[in-house]
Design a protein around this motif. Structure first.
Motif, PDB file in Angstrom:
ATOM      1  N   SER A 128       8.811  68.436 -39.348  1.00  0.00           N
ATOM      2  CA  SER A 128       9.296  68.426 -37.968  1.00  0.00           C
ATOM      3  C   SER A 128       8.327  67.629 -37.088  1.00  0.00           C
ATOM      4  O   SER A 128       7.188  67.373 -37.485  1.00  0.00           O
ATOM      5  CB  SER A 128       9.407  69.859 -37.448  1.00  0.00           C
ATOM      6  N   PRO A 129       8.762  67.247 -35.884  1.00  0.00           N
ATOM      7  CA  PRO A 129       7.848  66.551 -34.976  1.00  0.00           C
ATOM      8  C   PRO A 129       6.573  67.332 -34.689  1.00  0.00           C
ATOM      9  O   PRO A 129       5.508  66.737 -34.497  1.00  0.00           O
ATOM     10  CB  PRO A 129       8.691  66.382 -33.706  1.00  0.00           C
ATOM     11  N   SER A 130       6.663  68.664 -34.655  1.00  0.00           N
ATOM     12  CA  SER A 130       5.467  69.484 -34.390  1.00  0.00           C
ATOM     13  C   SER A 130       4.413  69.322 -35.468  1.00  0.00           C
ATOM     14  O   SER A 130       3.217  69.528 -35.218  1.00  0.00           O
ATOM     15  CB  SER A 130       5.857  70.964 -34.280  1.00  0.00           C
ATOM     16  N   ASN A 131       4.842  68.948 -36.662  1.00  0.00           N
ATOM     17  CA  ASN A 131       3.919  68.821 -37.789  1.00  0.00           C
ATOM     18  C   ASN A 131       3.790  67.388 -38.286  1.00  0.00           C
ATOM     19  O   ASN A 131       3.383  67.151 -39.427  1.00  0.00           O
ATOM     20  CB  ASN A 131       4.374  69.732 -38.937  1.00  0.00           C
ATOM     21  N   THR A 132       4.138  66.445 -37.422  1.00  0.00           N
ATOM     22  CA  THR A 132       4.033  65.031 -37.783  1.00  0.00           C
ATOM     23  C   THR A 132       3.116  64.344 -36.781  1.00  0.00           C
ATOM     24  O   THR A 132       3.459  64.210 -35.604  1.00  0.00           O
ATOM     25  CB  THR A 132       5.424  64.367 -37.777  1.00  0.00           C
ATOM     26  N   LYS A 133       1.971  63.921 -37.242  1.00  0.00           N
ATOM     27  CA  LYS A 133       0.952  63.357 -36.354  1.00  0.00           C
ATOM     28  C   LYS A 133       0.799  61.844 -36.550  1.00  0.00           C
ATOM     29  O   LYS A 133       1.241  61.281 -37.535  1.00  0.00           O
ATOM     30  CB  LYS A 133      -0.386  64.058 -36.592  1.00  0.00           C
ATOM     31  N   ALA A 134       0.130  61.251 -35.579  1.00  0.00           N
ATOM     32  CA  ALA A 134      -0.284  59.839 -35.633  1.00  0.00           C
ATOM     33  C   ALA A 134       0.890  58.885 -35.810  1.00  0.00           C
ATOM     34  O   ALA A 134       0.832  57.932 -36.585  1.00  0.00           O
ATOM     35  CB  ALA A 134      -1.317  59.637 -36.751  1.00  0.00           C
ATOM     36  N   LEU A 135       1.961  59.134 -35.060  1.00  0.00           N
ATOM     37  CA  LEU A 135       3.112  58.236 -35.139  1.00  0.00           C
ATOM     38  C   LEU A 135       2.947  56.989 -34.273  1.00  0.00           C
ATOM     39  O   LEU A 135       3.593  55.975 -34.522  1.00  0.00           O
ATOM     40  CB  LEU A 135       4.379  58.983 -34.717  1.00  0.00           C
ATOM     41  N   GLU A 136       2.088  57.070 -33.277  1.00  0.00           N
ATOM     42  CA  GLU A 136       1.967  55.953 -32.328  1.00  0.00           C
ATOM     43  C   GLU A 136       1.495  54.666 -32.996  1.00  0.00           C
ATOM     44  O   GLU A 136       1.783  53.570 -32.509  1.00  0.00           O
ATOM     45  CB  GLU A 136       1.015  56.325 -31.185  1.00  0.00           C
ATOM     46  N   ARG A 137       0.822  54.765 -34.114  1.00  0.00           N
ATOM     47  CA  ARG A 137       0.307  53.564 -34.771  1.00  0.00           C
ATOM     48  C   ARG A 137       1.385  52.797 -35.531  1.00  0.00           C
ATOM     49  O   ARG A 137       1.142  51.701 -36.042  1.00  0.00           O
ATOM     50  CB  ARG A 137      -0.818  53.939 -35.736  1.00  0.00           C
ATOM     51  N   TRP A 138       2.602  53.373 -35.615  1.00  0.00           N
ATOM     52  CA  TRP A 138       3.650  52.745 -36.424  1.00  0.00           C
ATOM     53  C   TRP A 138       4.769  52.144 -35.583  1.00  0.00           C
ATOM     54  O   TRP A 138       5.875  51.930 -36.088  1.00  0.00           O
ATOM     55  CB  TRP A 138       4.214  53.768 -37.417  1.00  0.00           C
ATOM     56  N   ASN A 139       4.498  51.881 -34.312  1.00  0.00           N
ATOM     57  CA  ASN A 139       5.496  51.201 -33.488  1.00  0.00           C
ATOM     58  C   ASN A 139       5.734  49.777 -34.001  1.00  0.00           C
ATOM     59  O   ASN A 139       4.807  49.124 -34.495  1.00  0.00           O
ATOM     60  CB  ASN A 139       5.054  51.158 -32.029  1.00  0.00           C
ATOM     61  N   GLN A 140       6.976  49.318 -33.868  1.00  0.00           N
ATOM     62  CA  GLN A 140       7.352  47.962 -34.293  1.00  0.00           C
ATOM     63  C   GLN A 140       7.039  47.712 -35.769  1.00  0.00           C
ATOM     64  O   GLN A 140       6.674  46.587 -36.144  1.00  0.00           O
ATOM     65  CB  GLN A 140       6.640  46.909 -33.421  1.00  0.00           C
ATOM     66  N   THR A 141       7.181  48.737 -36.597  1.00  0.00           N
ATOM     67  CA  THR A 141       6.840  48.597 -38.012  1.00  0.00           C
ATOM     68  C   THR A 141       8.036  48.822 -38.925  1.00  0.00           C
ATOM     69  O   THR A 141       8.258  48.048 -39.860  1.00  0.00           O
ATOM     70  CB  THR A 141       5.727  49.593 -38.401  1.00  0.00           C
ATOM     71  N   PHE A 142       8.812  49.874 -38.658  1.00  0.00           N
ATOM     72  CA  PHE A 142       9.856  50.276 -39.603  1.00  0.00           C
ATOM     73  C   PHE A 142      11.252  49.927 -39.091  1.00  0.00           C
ATOM     74  O   PHE A 142      11.556  50.070 -37.912  1.00  0.00           O
ATOM     75  CB  PHE A 142       9.752  51.777 -39.880  1.00  0.00           C
ATOM     76  N   ASN A 143      12.088  49.516 -40.039  1.00  0.00           N
ATOM     77  CA  ASN A 143      13.473  49.182 -39.719  1.00  0.00           C
ATOM     78  C   ASN A 143      14.376  50.407 -39.726  1.00  0.00           C
ATOM     79  O   ASN A 143      15.297  50.509 -38.917  1.00  0.00           O
ATOM     80  CB  ASN A 143      14.016  48.169 -40.727  1.00  0.00           C
ATOM     81  N   TRP A 144      14.116  51.321 -40.660  1.00  0.00           N
ATOM     82  CA  TRP A 144      14.982  52.485 -40.820  1.00  0.00           C
ATOM     83  C   TRP A 144      14.154  53.755 -40.942  1.00  0.00           C
ATOM     84  O   TRP A 144      12.990  53.730 -41.354  1.00  0.00           O
ATOM     85  CB  TRP A 144      15.876  52.345 -42.055  1.00  0.00           C
ATOM     86  N   VAL A 145      14.786  54.854 -40.595  1.00  0.00           N
ATOM     87  CA  VAL A 145      14.163  56.173 -40.686  1.00  0.00           C
ATOM     88  C   VAL A 145      14.977  57.026 -41.651  1.00  0.00           C
ATOM     89  O   VAL A 145      16.204  57.009 -41.636  1.00  0.00           O
ATOM     90  CB  VAL A 145      14.100  56.845 -39.298  1.00  0.00           C
ATOM     91  N   MET A 146      14.261  57.789 -42.473  1.00  0.00           N
ATOM     92  CA  MET A 146      14.890  58.643 -43.476  1.00  0.00           C
ATOM     93  C   MET A 146      14.281  60.035 -43.364  1.00  0.00           C
ATOM     94  O   MET A 146      13.113  60.233 -43.673  1.00  0.00           O
ATOM     95  CB  MET A 146      14.648  58.053 -44.869  1.00  0.00           C
ATOM     96  N   THR A 147      15.083  60.991 -42.862  1.00  0.00           N
ATOM     97  CA  THR A 147      14.566  62.334 -42.674  1.00  0.00           C
ATOM     98  C   THR A 147      15.721  63.322 -42.567  1.00  0.00           C
ATOM     99  O   THR A 147      16.874  62.982 -42.835  1.00  0.00           O
ATOM    100  CB  THR A 147      13.636  62.393 -41.452  1.00  0.00           C
ATOM    101  N   TYR A 148      15.419  64.578 -42.153  1.00  0.00           N
ATOM    102  CA  TYR A 148      16.412  65.644 -42.120  1.00  0.00           C
ATOM    103  C   TYR A 148      17.370  65.534 -40.940  1.00  0.00           C
ATOM    104  O   TYR A 148      18.362  66.266 -40.872  1.00  0.00           O
ATOM    105  CB  TYR A 148      15.704  67.008 -42.057  1.00  0.00           C
ATOM    106  N   ARG A 149      17.106  64.647 -40.003  1.00  0.00           N
ATOM    107  CA  ARG A 149      17.958  64.509 -38.815  1.00  0.00           C
ATOM    108  C   ARG A 149      19.280  63.839 -39.187  1.00  0.00           C
ATOM    109  O   ARG A 149      19.310  62.825 -39.887  1.00  0.00           O
ATOM    110  CB  ARG A 149      17.236  63.693 -37.743  1.00  0.00           C
ATOM    111  N   ARG A 150      20.379  64.379 -38.663  1.00  0.00           N
ATOM    112  CA  ARG A 150      21.693  63.823 -38.961  1.00  0.00           C
ATOM    113  C   ARG A 150      21.995  62.558 -38.178  1.00  0.00           C
ATOM    114  O   ARG A 150      22.869  61.774 -38.557  1.00  0.00           O
ATOM    115  CB  ARG A 150      22.788  64.869 -38.670  1.00  0.00           C
ATOM    116  N   ASP A 151      21.292  62.339 -37.063  1.00  0.00           N
ATOM    117  CA  ASP A 151      21.576  61.201 -36.197  1.00  0.00           C
ATOM    118  C   ASP A 151      20.679  60.016 -36.493  1.00  0.00           C
ATOM    119  O   ASP A 151      20.383  59.211 -35.608  1.00  0.00           O
ATOM    120  CB  ASP A 151      21.439  61.613 -34.728  1.00  0.00           C
ATOM    121  N   LEU A 152      20.251  59.881 -37.730  1.00  0.00           N
ATOM    122  CA  LEU A 152      19.333  58.804 -38.066  1.00  0.00           C
ATOM    123  C   LEU A 152      19.989  57.852 -39.051  1.00  0.00           C
ATOM    124  O   LEU A 152      21.193  57.889 -39.267  1.00  0.00           O
ATOM    125  CB  LEU A 152      18.031  59.373 -38.631  1.00  0.00           C
TER     126      LEU A 152
END
Length: 347
Positions: A128-152
Protein backbone atom coordinates in the motif's frame (compact mmCIF):
# COMPACT_ATOMS: atom_id res chain seq x y z
CA UNK A 1 1.67 44.58 -60.84
CA UNK A 2 -1.45 46.32 -59.47
CA UNK A 3 -2.38 45.39 -55.86
CA UNK A 4 -5.87 44.24 -56.91
CA UNK A 5 -4.41 41.54 -59.18
CA UNK A 6 -2.37 40.15 -56.26
CA UNK A 7 -5.48 39.86 -54.11
CA UNK A 8 -7.52 38.12 -56.76
CA UNK A 9 -4.72 35.87 -57.95
CA UNK A 10 -4.84 32.21 -56.70
CA UNK A 11 -2.36 31.85 -53.80
CA UNK A 12 -0.38 29.07 -55.43
CA UNK A 13 0.30 31.34 -58.34
CA UNK A 14 1.95 34.02 -56.24
CA UNK A 15 5.74 34.29 -56.30
CA UNK A 16 7.45 31.91 -53.85
CA UNK A 17 4.21 30.33 -52.57
CA UNK A 18 4.22 27.54 -55.11
CA UNK A 19 7.62 26.32 -53.95
CA UNK A 20 6.56 26.39 -50.30
CA UNK A 21 3.33 24.45 -51.00
CA UNK A 22 5.21 21.89 -53.07
CA UNK A 23 7.78 21.37 -50.31
CA UNK A 24 5.05 21.03 -47.68
CA UNK A 25 3.23 18.40 -49.72
CA UNK A 26 6.47 16.48 -50.17
CA UNK A 27 7.20 16.52 -46.39
CA UNK A 28 3.65 15.38 -45.65
CA UNK A 29 4.07 12.52 -48.14
CA UNK A 30 7.33 11.42 -46.50
CA UNK A 31 5.78 11.54 -42.98
CA UNK A 32 2.74 9.50 -44.05
CA UNK A 33 5.01 6.99 -45.75
CA UNK A 34 7.16 6.70 -42.60
CA UNK A 35 4.12 6.15 -40.40
CA UNK A 36 2.80 3.56 -42.85
CA UNK A 37 6.07 1.62 -42.80
CA UNK A 38 6.46 1.84 -38.99
CA UNK A 39 3.06 2.57 -37.43
CA UNK A 40 3.93 1.42 -33.92
CA UNK A 41 6.62 4.05 -33.44
CA UNK A 42 4.26 6.95 -34.07
CA UNK A 43 1.14 5.67 -32.31
CA UNK A 44 -0.03 5.24 -28.74
CA UNK A 45 -1.34 1.85 -29.78
CA UNK A 46 0.76 -1.27 -29.34
CA UNK A 47 2.89 -2.21 -32.32
CA UNK A 48 1.95 -5.54 -33.86
CA UNK A 49 4.39 -8.25 -32.85
CA UNK A 50 5.25 -11.06 -35.25
CA UNK A 51 7.74 -12.47 -32.75
CA UNK A 52 7.16 -13.34 -29.06
CA UNK A 53 7.03 -10.39 -26.69
CA UNK A 54 10.21 -10.41 -24.60
CA UNK A 55 9.59 -9.49 -20.94
CA UNK A 56 12.71 -9.01 -18.84
CA UNK A 57 12.37 -9.03 -15.06
CA UNK A 58 15.37 -6.92 -14.04
CA UNK A 59 15.39 -8.37 -10.52
CA UNK A 60 12.97 -11.01 -9.28
CA UNK A 61 10.43 -9.73 -6.68
CA UNK A 62 11.22 -12.48 -4.17
CA UNK A 63 14.63 -13.48 -2.92
CA UNK A 64 14.67 -16.82 -4.69
CA UNK A 65 14.17 -16.39 -8.41
CA UNK A 66 13.06 -19.47 -10.36
CA UNK A 67 14.52 -20.35 -13.73
CA UNK A 68 12.13 -18.42 -15.95
CA UNK A 69 14.02 -17.98 -19.20
CA UNK A 70 11.82 -19.43 -21.90
CA UNK A 71 8.24 -19.97 -22.92
CA UNK A 72 7.03 -20.45 -19.34
CA UNK A 73 3.89 -18.31 -19.83
CA UNK A 74 2.55 -20.77 -22.39
CA UNK A 75 3.78 -23.85 -20.55
CA UNK A 76 2.30 -22.89 -17.17
CA UNK A 77 -0.64 -20.61 -17.97
CA UNK A 78 -1.49 -21.08 -21.65
CA UNK A 79 -0.37 -17.54 -22.56
CA UNK A 80 1.24 -17.73 -25.99
CA UNK A 81 3.66 -15.27 -27.59
CA UNK A 82 5.31 -14.26 -24.32
CA UNK A 83 8.99 -14.90 -23.61
CA UNK A 84 9.91 -14.36 -19.96
CA UNK A 85 13.51 -13.95 -18.79
CA UNK A 86 15.64 -12.71 -15.91
CA UNK A 87 18.87 -12.53 -17.93
CA UNK A 88 19.94 -8.89 -17.89
CA UNK A 89 22.23 -9.45 -20.87
CA UNK A 90 19.06 -9.68 -22.99
CA UNK A 91 18.16 -6.06 -22.22
CA UNK A 92 18.69 -5.06 -25.86
CA UNK A 93 16.03 -7.57 -26.99
CA UNK A 94 13.45 -6.78 -24.30
CA UNK A 95 10.17 -5.14 -25.26
CA UNK A 96 9.19 -4.74 -21.60
CA UNK A 97 11.43 -4.46 -18.52
CA UNK A 98 9.89 -5.11 -15.10
CA UNK A 99 11.18 -3.43 -11.92
CA UNK A 100 9.71 -4.58 -8.56
CA UNK A 101 9.77 -1.69 -6.09
CA UNK A 102 11.18 -3.88 -3.33
CA UNK A 103 14.33 -4.32 -5.41
CA UNK A 104 14.71 -0.64 -6.29
CA UNK A 105 15.61 0.63 -2.84
CA UNK A 106 19.40 0.94 -3.37
CA UNK A 107 18.80 3.57 -6.06
CA UNK A 108 19.10 4.30 -9.74
CA UNK A 109 22.61 2.94 -10.01
CA UNK A 110 21.17 -0.57 -10.31
CA UNK A 111 18.92 0.31 -13.26
CA UNK A 112 19.96 0.16 -16.92
CA UNK A 113 21.78 3.28 -18.03
CA UNK A 114 19.03 4.20 -20.48
CA UNK A 115 15.72 3.06 -21.85
CA UNK A 116 16.02 1.73 -25.38
CA UNK A 117 13.73 3.12 -28.14
CA UNK A 118 10.37 1.34 -28.17
CA UNK A 119 11.04 -0.30 -24.80
CA UNK A 120 8.59 0.05 -21.91
CA UNK A 121 9.43 -0.07 -18.21
CA UNK A 122 6.97 -1.38 -15.61
CA UNK A 123 6.92 -0.47 -11.92
CA UNK A 124 5.56 -3.29 -9.75
CA UNK A 125 4.36 -3.19 -6.14
CA UNK A 126 1.83 -5.07 -4.00
CA UNK A 127 2.33 -2.84 -0.97
CA UNK A 128 0.00 0.00 0.00
CA UNK A 129 1.09 3.65 -0.26
CA UNK A 130 1.58 3.69 3.53
CA UNK A 131 4.26 1.03 3.14
CA UNK A 132 5.85 2.23 -0.08
CA UNK A 133 8.72 4.67 0.38
CA UNK A 134 11.09 6.70 -1.78
CA UNK A 135 8.80 7.05 -4.79
CA UNK A 136 9.88 10.60 -5.57
CA UNK A 137 13.11 9.41 -7.17
CA UNK A 138 11.21 7.52 -9.89
CA UNK A 139 9.41 10.41 -11.59
CA UNK A 140 9.56 10.36 -15.40
CA UNK A 141 10.90 6.80 -15.30
CA UNK A 142 8.14 4.23 -15.76
CA UNK A 143 5.64 3.81 -18.56
CA UNK A 144 3.26 1.44 -16.79
CA UNK A 145 2.26 0.53 -13.26
CA UNK A 146 1.44 -2.99 -12.10
CA UNK A 147 -0.19 -3.38 -8.70
CA UNK A 148 -3.38 -4.27 -6.78
CA UNK A 149 -5.23 -1.12 -7.91
CA UNK A 150 -8.00 -1.72 -10.44
CA UNK A 151 -7.62 1.71 -12.05
CA UNK A 152 -4.08 1.16 -13.24
CA UNK A 153 -2.36 -0.32 -16.26
CA UNK A 154 -1.87 -3.93 -15.15
CA UNK A 155 -4.11 -5.24 -12.36
CA UNK A 156 -2.66 -7.97 -10.13
CA UNK A 157 -4.95 -8.67 -7.16
CA UNK A 158 -4.00 -10.84 -4.22
CA UNK A 159 -6.92 -13.07 -5.08
CA UNK A 160 -10.34 -13.23 -6.69
CA UNK A 161 -13.51 -15.28 -6.90
CA UNK A 162 -13.85 -17.44 -10.00
CA UNK A 163 -17.05 -19.04 -11.27
CA UNK A 164 -17.58 -22.56 -9.96
CA UNK A 165 -21.10 -23.95 -10.24
CA UNK A 166 -20.44 -26.77 -7.78
CA UNK A 167 -23.50 -25.95 -5.65
CA UNK A 168 -21.58 -27.23 -2.66
CA UNK A 169 -21.23 -25.39 0.63
CA UNK A 170 -18.42 -26.52 2.88
CA UNK A 171 -18.27 -25.10 6.40
CA UNK A 172 -15.49 -26.61 8.53
CA UNK A 173 -16.21 -27.62 12.12
CA UNK A 174 -15.87 -24.70 14.51
CA UNK A 175 -14.30 -24.81 17.98
CA UNK A 176 -13.93 -21.09 18.76
CA UNK A 177 -15.45 -17.75 17.91
CA UNK A 178 -12.80 -15.38 16.54
CA UNK A 179 -9.17 -15.71 15.46
CA UNK A 180 -6.51 -13.37 14.11
CA UNK A 181 -3.07 -14.06 12.64
CA UNK A 182 -0.75 -11.08 13.00
CA UNK A 183 2.99 -10.87 12.34
CA UNK A 184 3.68 -7.14 12.58
CA UNK A 185 1.77 -5.47 15.38
CA UNK A 186 2.16 -1.71 15.66
CA UNK A 187 0.09 0.23 18.16
CA UNK A 188 -0.14 3.21 15.83
CA UNK A 189 -2.08 1.21 13.25
CA UNK A 190 -5.85 1.42 13.22
CA UNK A 191 -6.18 -2.38 13.31
CA UNK A 192 -4.32 -2.48 16.64
CA UNK A 193 -6.72 0.07 18.10
CA UNK A 194 -9.79 -1.78 16.81
CA UNK A 195 -8.54 -5.11 18.13
CA UNK A 196 -7.76 -3.64 21.55
CA UNK A 197 -11.26 -2.23 21.92
CA UNK A 198 -13.01 -5.25 20.43
CA UNK A 199 -11.19 -7.62 22.78
CA UNK A 200 -12.92 -5.91 25.70
CA UNK A 201 -16.16 -7.54 24.62
CA UNK A 202 -15.07 -10.95 23.31
CA UNK A 203 -12.05 -13.26 23.27
CA UNK A 204 -9.85 -13.32 20.18
CA UNK A 205 -7.49 -16.24 19.55
CA UNK A 206 -4.28 -14.64 18.27
CA UNK A 207 -1.56 -16.42 16.32
CA UNK A 208 1.58 -15.29 14.56
CA UNK A 209 4.95 -13.77 15.35
CA UNK A 210 3.43 -10.73 17.05
CA UNK A 211 1.93 -12.97 19.74
CA UNK A 212 4.88 -15.38 19.82
CA UNK A 213 2.66 -18.14 18.40
CA UNK A 214 4.03 -18.59 14.89
CA UNK A 215 2.20 -21.04 12.67
CA UNK A 216 3.96 -23.61 10.54
CA UNK A 217 3.65 -23.29 6.77
CA UNK A 218 0.81 -25.78 6.51
CA UNK A 219 -0.91 -24.87 9.78
CA UNK A 220 -2.48 -21.54 8.81
CA UNK A 221 -5.69 -22.67 7.13
CA UNK A 222 -6.39 -25.59 9.48
CA UNK A 223 -6.03 -23.17 12.40
CA UNK A 224 -8.16 -20.28 11.12
CA UNK A 225 -10.81 -22.67 9.76
CA UNK A 226 -11.71 -23.67 13.34
CA UNK A 227 -12.98 -20.16 14.06
CA UNK A 228 -16.41 -18.88 13.10
CA UNK A 229 -14.98 -15.47 12.28
CA UNK A 230 -11.59 -14.18 11.20
CA UNK A 231 -10.30 -10.63 11.67
CA UNK A 232 -9.21 -9.75 8.14
CA UNK A 233 -7.71 -6.43 9.24
CA UNK A 234 -5.46 -4.65 6.73
CA UNK A 235 -2.31 -2.93 7.98
CA UNK A 236 -3.38 0.30 6.24
CA UNK A 237 -6.53 1.53 4.57
CA UNK A 238 -6.40 2.36 0.88
CA UNK A 239 -8.58 1.92 -2.17
CA UNK A 240 -8.57 -1.68 -3.47
CA UNK A 241 -5.99 -2.74 -0.88
CA UNK A 242 -7.52 -6.13 -0.03
CA UNK A 243 -4.87 -8.73 0.68
CA UNK A 244 -4.45 -12.42 1.44
CA UNK A 245 -5.93 -11.74 4.87
CA UNK A 246 -9.33 -11.88 3.18
CA UNK A 247 -8.70 -14.31 0.33
CA UNK A 248 -6.53 -16.97 1.98
CA UNK A 249 -6.75 -16.61 5.75
CA UNK A 250 -10.52 -16.26 5.74
CA UNK A 251 -12.52 -17.16 2.61
CA UNK A 252 -10.31 -20.04 1.54
CA UNK A 253 -10.16 -21.32 5.13
CA UNK A 254 -13.94 -21.45 5.37
CA UNK A 255 -14.51 -18.79 7.97
CA UNK A 256 -16.44 -15.51 7.82
CA UNK A 257 -14.20 -12.45 7.40
CA UNK A 258 -14.66 -9.44 9.64
CA UNK A 259 -12.93 -6.82 7.54
CA UNK A 260 -11.16 -3.58 8.32
CA UNK A 261 -9.96 -1.78 5.22
CA UNK A 262 -11.51 0.34 2.47
CA UNK A 263 -15.26 1.05 2.60
CA UNK A 264 -17.82 -1.71 2.23
CA UNK A 265 -18.66 -0.55 -1.30
CA UNK A 266 -15.06 -1.19 -2.33
CA UNK A 267 -15.13 -4.74 -0.93
CA UNK A 268 -18.37 -5.42 -2.78
CA UNK A 269 -16.52 -4.80 -6.03
CA UNK A 270 -14.53 -7.95 -5.24
CA UNK A 271 -16.85 -10.23 -3.24
CA UNK A 272 -20.62 -10.61 -2.62
CA UNK A 273 -22.14 -8.26 -0.06
CA UNK A 274 -23.44 -11.17 2.04
CA UNK A 275 -20.08 -12.95 2.31
CA UNK A 276 -18.40 -10.70 4.90
CA UNK A 277 -18.90 -8.40 7.87
CA UNK A 278 -17.45 -4.89 7.83
CA UNK A 279 -16.39 -3.17 11.03
CA UNK A 280 -18.08 -0.01 9.77
CA UNK A 281 -21.45 -1.80 9.63
CA UNK A 282 -21.84 -1.13 13.35
CA UNK A 283 -22.17 1.98 15.45
CA UNK A 284 -19.70 0.60 18.00
CA UNK A 285 -17.41 -2.34 18.57
CA UNK A 286 -19.69 -3.43 21.40
CA UNK A 287 -22.49 -3.84 18.83
CA UNK A 288 -20.16 -5.81 16.57
CA UNK A 289 -19.17 -8.13 19.43
CA UNK A 290 -22.81 -8.74 20.32
CA UNK A 291 -23.64 -9.51 16.69
CA UNK A 292 -20.85 -12.11 16.50
CA UNK A 293 -21.62 -13.74 19.84
CA UNK A 294 -25.38 -14.05 19.35
CA UNK A 295 -25.51 -15.18 15.72
CA UNK A 296 -27.58 -18.32 15.21
CA UNK A 297 -26.66 -21.23 12.95
CA UNK A 298 -29.08 -20.36 10.16
CA UNK A 299 -27.80 -16.78 9.86
CA UNK A 300 -24.21 -17.95 9.99
CA UNK A 301 -24.65 -20.37 7.10
CA UNK A 302 -25.97 -17.58 4.90
CA UNK A 303 -22.48 -16.08 4.79
CA UNK A 304 -21.31 -19.11 2.77
CA UNK A 305 -23.86 -18.87 -0.03
CA UNK A 306 -21.08 -17.58 -2.31
CA UNK A 307 -19.55 -21.08 -2.35
CA UNK A 308 -22.43 -22.28 -4.54
CA UNK A 309 -21.25 -19.97 -7.31
CA UNK A 310 -17.57 -19.29 -6.75
CA UNK A 311 -14.27 -20.59 -5.49
CA UNK A 312 -11.20 -18.64 -4.39
CA UNK A 313 -8.22 -18.19 -6.68
CA UNK A 314 -5.03 -16.99 -5.03
CA UNK A 315 -2.20 -15.28 -6.88
CA UNK A 316 1.00 -16.47 -5.24
CA UNK A 317 3.31 -17.21 -8.16
CA UNK A 318 5.11 -14.17 -9.53
CA UNK A 319 5.53 -15.92 -12.87
CA UNK A 320 1.76 -15.85 -13.34
CA UNK A 321 1.61 -12.19 -12.37
CA UNK A 322 4.39 -11.19 -14.76
CA UNK A 323 2.83 -13.17 -17.61
CA UNK A 324 -0.32 -11.03 -17.39
CA UNK A 325 1.73 -8.21 -18.92
CA UNK A 326 1.62 -10.00 -22.27
CA UNK A 327 -2.19 -10.25 -22.16
CA UNK A 328 -2.51 -6.56 -21.29
CA UNK A 329 0.16 -5.35 -23.73
CA UNK A 330 -2.05 -4.61 -26.79
CA UNK A 331 -4.35 -2.30 -24.80
CA UNK A 332 -1.69 -0.44 -22.80
CA UNK A 333 -0.96 3.26 -23.52
CA UNK A 334 2.24 3.22 -25.56
CA UNK A 335 4.35 6.33 -25.28
CA UNK A 336 2.94 7.18 -21.84
CA UNK A 337 5.16 7.90 -18.82
CA UNK A 338 4.27 8.69 -15.20
CA UNK A 339 5.56 12.21 -14.49
CA UNK A 340 4.93 11.95 -10.73
CA UNK A 341 4.62 8.35 -9.56
CA UNK A 342 4.40 9.25 -5.87
CA UNK A 343 1.51 11.67 -6.32
CA UNK A 344 -0.41 9.24 -8.51
CA UNK A 345 0.03 6.26 -6.18
CA UNK A 346 -1.04 8.26 -3.15
CA UNK A 347 -4.21 9.51 -4.84
Amino acid sequence: MPRASLLTRPPWGRPGVKAVVTAGLFVTFLWNLRCFLNPGKFSREAPKHTEPLVVLVWEWPSRQAPNVSGDVCRELYGIAGCWLTTEQRLLGRADVVVFPHTRLQPGRDRLPKEKLPGQHWVWVSLESPSNTKALERWNQTFNWVMTYRRDLDIFIPYGKLVSNQSATVNIPEKTNLVSWVISNYHRAQKRAEVYKNLSRYLHVNIYGKANKKPLCKDCLLPTTSKSKFYLAFENSIHKDYITEKLWRNSLMAGTVPVVLGPPRANYEQFIPADSFIHVDDFGSLAELATFLKTMNSSRYQQFFAWQKRYSVKLYTDWRERICTICMAYPSLPHGHVYPNLERWFNT
